[in-house]
Design a protein around this motif. Structure first.
Motif, short mmCIF file in Angstrom:
data_model
loop_
_atom_site.label_atom_id
_atom_site.label_comp_id
_atom_site.label_asym_id
_atom_site.label_seq_id
_atom_site.Cartn_x
_atom_site.Cartn_y
_atom_site.Cartn_z
N LEU A 128 41.71 93.22 67.41
CA LEU A 128 40.61 93.24 66.45
C LEU A 128 39.91 91.88 66.39
O LEU A 128 38.66 91.82 66.36
CB LEU A 128 41.15 93.61 65.06
CG LEU A 128 40.15 93.54 63.90
CD1 LEU A 128 38.99 94.50 64.12
CD2 LEU A 128 40.84 93.84 62.58
N LEU A 129 40.67 90.80 66.36
CA LEU A 129 40.08 89.47 66.29
C LEU A 129 39.22 89.19 67.52
O LEU A 129 38.12 88.62 67.41
CB LEU A 129 41.18 88.41 66.17
CG LEU A 129 42.06 88.48 64.91
CD1 LEU A 129 43.09 87.35 64.93
CD2 LEU A 129 41.22 88.41 63.65
N LEU A 130 39.71 89.59 68.69
CA LEU A 130 38.94 89.35 69.92
C LEU A 130 37.68 90.21 69.98
O LEU A 130 36.63 89.76 70.43
CB LEU A 130 39.82 89.62 71.14
CG LEU A 130 40.94 88.61 71.38
CD1 LEU A 130 41.78 89.02 72.58
CD2 LEU A 130 40.38 87.20 71.59
N GLN A 131 37.78 91.45 69.53
CA GLN A 131 36.60 92.32 69.52
C GLN A 131 35.52 91.78 68.58
O GLN A 131 34.33 91.88 68.88
CB GLN A 131 37.02 93.74 69.13
CG GLN A 131 37.82 94.45 70.20
CD GLN A 131 38.43 95.76 69.74
OE1 GLN A 131 38.07 96.28 68.68
NE2 GLN A 131 39.35 96.30 70.52
N THR A 132 35.93 91.22 67.47
CA THR A 132 34.97 90.63 66.54
C THR A 132 34.41 89.33 67.10
O THR A 132 33.20 89.08 67.03
CB THR A 132 35.64 90.36 65.18
OG1 THR A 132 36.16 91.59 64.65
CG2 THR A 132 34.65 89.77 64.20
N LEU A 133 35.28 88.49 67.66
CA LEU A 133 34.84 87.20 68.19
C LEU A 133 33.83 87.36 69.31
O LEU A 133 32.80 86.66 69.33
CB LEU A 133 36.06 86.42 68.69
CG LEU A 133 35.78 85.08 69.40
CD1 LEU A 133 35.09 84.11 68.46
CD2 LEU A 133 37.07 84.49 69.95
N PHE A 134 34.09 88.28 70.24
CA PHE A 134 33.22 88.44 71.40
C PHE A 134 32.18 89.55 71.22
O PHE A 134 31.41 89.81 72.13
CB PHE A 134 34.06 88.73 72.64
CG PHE A 134 34.95 87.59 73.04
CD1 PHE A 134 34.41 86.40 73.51
CD2 PHE A 134 36.32 87.69 72.94
CE1 PHE A 134 35.23 85.35 73.87
CE2 PHE A 134 37.15 86.65 73.30
CZ PHE A 134 36.59 85.46 73.75
N LEU B 183 35.47 96.53 73.79
CA LEU B 183 36.46 96.73 74.84
C LEU B 183 37.26 95.47 75.13
O LEU B 183 37.93 95.38 76.16
CB LEU B 183 35.77 97.22 76.12
CG LEU B 183 35.05 98.57 76.00
CD1 LEU B 183 34.42 98.96 77.32
CD2 LEU B 183 36.00 99.65 75.52
N ALA B 184 37.21 94.49 74.23
CA ALA B 184 38.03 93.29 74.36
C ALA B 184 39.43 93.59 73.84
O ALA B 184 39.62 94.37 72.92
CB ALA B 184 37.42 92.13 73.59
N GLY B 185 40.44 92.94 74.46
CA GLY B 185 41.82 93.15 74.05
C GLY B 185 42.64 91.89 74.29
O GLY B 185 42.16 90.94 74.90
N PRO B 186 43.90 91.86 73.84
CA PRO B 186 44.72 90.66 73.97
C PRO B 186 44.91 90.18 75.40
O PRO B 186 45.08 88.99 75.64
CB PRO B 186 46.07 91.09 73.36
CG PRO B 186 45.73 92.20 72.44
CD PRO B 186 44.58 92.92 73.08
#
Length: 350
Positions: A83-89, A93-96
């Motif tokens: 969730l943090l990566l999807q919001t940041l970028f 489709l972003a993931g850990p």
């Protein structure tokens, strides 16, 4: 009833359903396994009243309780990282694994298993040496990649360019792992493949407090970032006008994501799809991207999905335990396809 009241009621209902589901699945994981234990006996053991069978008590306290706690915490951790990566970028489709932290941890384990051939294990003693060396390798590899990402974040301004850097680092780590596999022995490759399948049984009752402390503190830290996360949904320029320090926020999110991903990968192996899929499950259930409710909902949804995957993995007990990474794509792929086809209908903004 106002729209805000309806949203609050829906959020409360969703969180209550997820919490109840987590409890039910946790109990099911305590009861079902290679040895089926009656529900009453399990409840007595958990309540500290003991059991008529010492073997049942040993199985529940030493094996299944740590397994349930590890699965729930790992699911919550990876889901929040996604969730943090999807919001940041600003990328659904972003993931850990996208920034290479999981690949870094896998590379560290590959060095221990394939290059050193267990020599680190003798350094820590014959009993727990192999286990400790794998943990050390995973944490060292993840920390190295995380340090590289923090360094590049000071040189790269845009989030998109940093995402590309993370993907390139991930490719490099994967290439190094392939080379180590190529030059390793058959036994070493087999051991590494088994580790890479992922499992939640790597955390024992003895090291559960350490694992749980790191994960819980990181999850609490994520809850303190609600305001900057909501501001990022509206764009970087708007976030800056609200007083958000973009560089500081980005570094904090990278560090937090790295800690969550590295800790889970070190103890459980590279668990796939949870961080990518669960945030979308939470958004679909809430019909909102407000992080005030999305963060706790994602934590609970991650715990529920992880516990469900763990339960499915032990159901066919006659043929052994199915690897977690063989189950998560079955859950994840249909959801990702749905997200791709219905991206415009899903609320990625408040």
């Amino acid at each position: 009833m106002s729209e805000q009241g309806v949203n609050r009621r829906r959020s409360s209902t969703v969180i209550a359903i997820l919490a109840l589901s987590a409890v039910v699945l946790a109990v099911a994981n305590l009861v079902i396994g290679s040895v089926d234990i009656p529900l009453g006996e399990v409840l007595n053991i958990v309540a500290g009243k003991g059991s008529e069978s010492s073997s049942w008590e040993l199985i529940v306290t030493q094996s299944r309780l740590p397994l349930v706690a590890t699965a729930a915490l790992s699911g919550a951790a990876l889901s929040i990282a996604g969730l943090l990566l999807q919001t940041l970028f600003n990328n659904p489709l972003a993931g850990p694994s996208i920034l290479g932290v999981s690949s870094g941890a896998s590379l560290g384990v590959a060095v221990v298993m394939l290059a050193l051939g267990g020599e680190l294990g003798t350094l820590f003693g014959t009993t727990v040496g192999g286990y400790v060396s794998v943990m050390v390798g995973a944490l060292a590899g993840a920390t190295l990649i995380l340090a590289a990402l923090v360094f590049f974040s000071t040189l790269v301004r845009g989030a998109t360019m940093l995402l590309i850097v993370g993907i390139m680092i991930s490719y490099l780590a994967s290439s190094a792992i392939s080379l180590l596999n190529f030059f390793s022995t058959q036994e070493g490759v087999h051991s590494y493949v088994i580790w890479g399948l992922g499992n939640f049984s790597g955390v024992t009752l003895g090291n559960l407090p350490l694992f749980a402390t790191v994960i819980v503190l990181a999850l609490v830290w994520s809850l303190l970032l609600v305001k900057p996360l909501n501001a990022l949904l509206l764009g970087s320029r708007y976030a800056e006008t609200l007083g958000v320090n973009l560089r500081h926020t980005r570094n904090s999110l990278l560090l937090l994501t790295g800690i969550l991903t590295a800790t889970v990968t070190a103890f459980c192996g590279p668990i796939g799809f949870l961080g990518l899929v669960v945030p979308h499950i939470a958004r679909l259930m809430l019909d909102s991207s407000d992080h005030n409710v999305l963060l706790p909902c994602t934590m609970l949804a991650g715990a529920v999905v992880a516990l469900l995957c763990q339960l499915v993995s032990v159901l066919p007990t006659s043929v052994g335990i199915i690897p977690i990474n063989a189950i998560t794509p079955i859950v994840g792929v249909p959801i990702i396809i749905y997200v791709i086809l219905n991206r415009k209908k899903i609320k990625y903004f408040n």
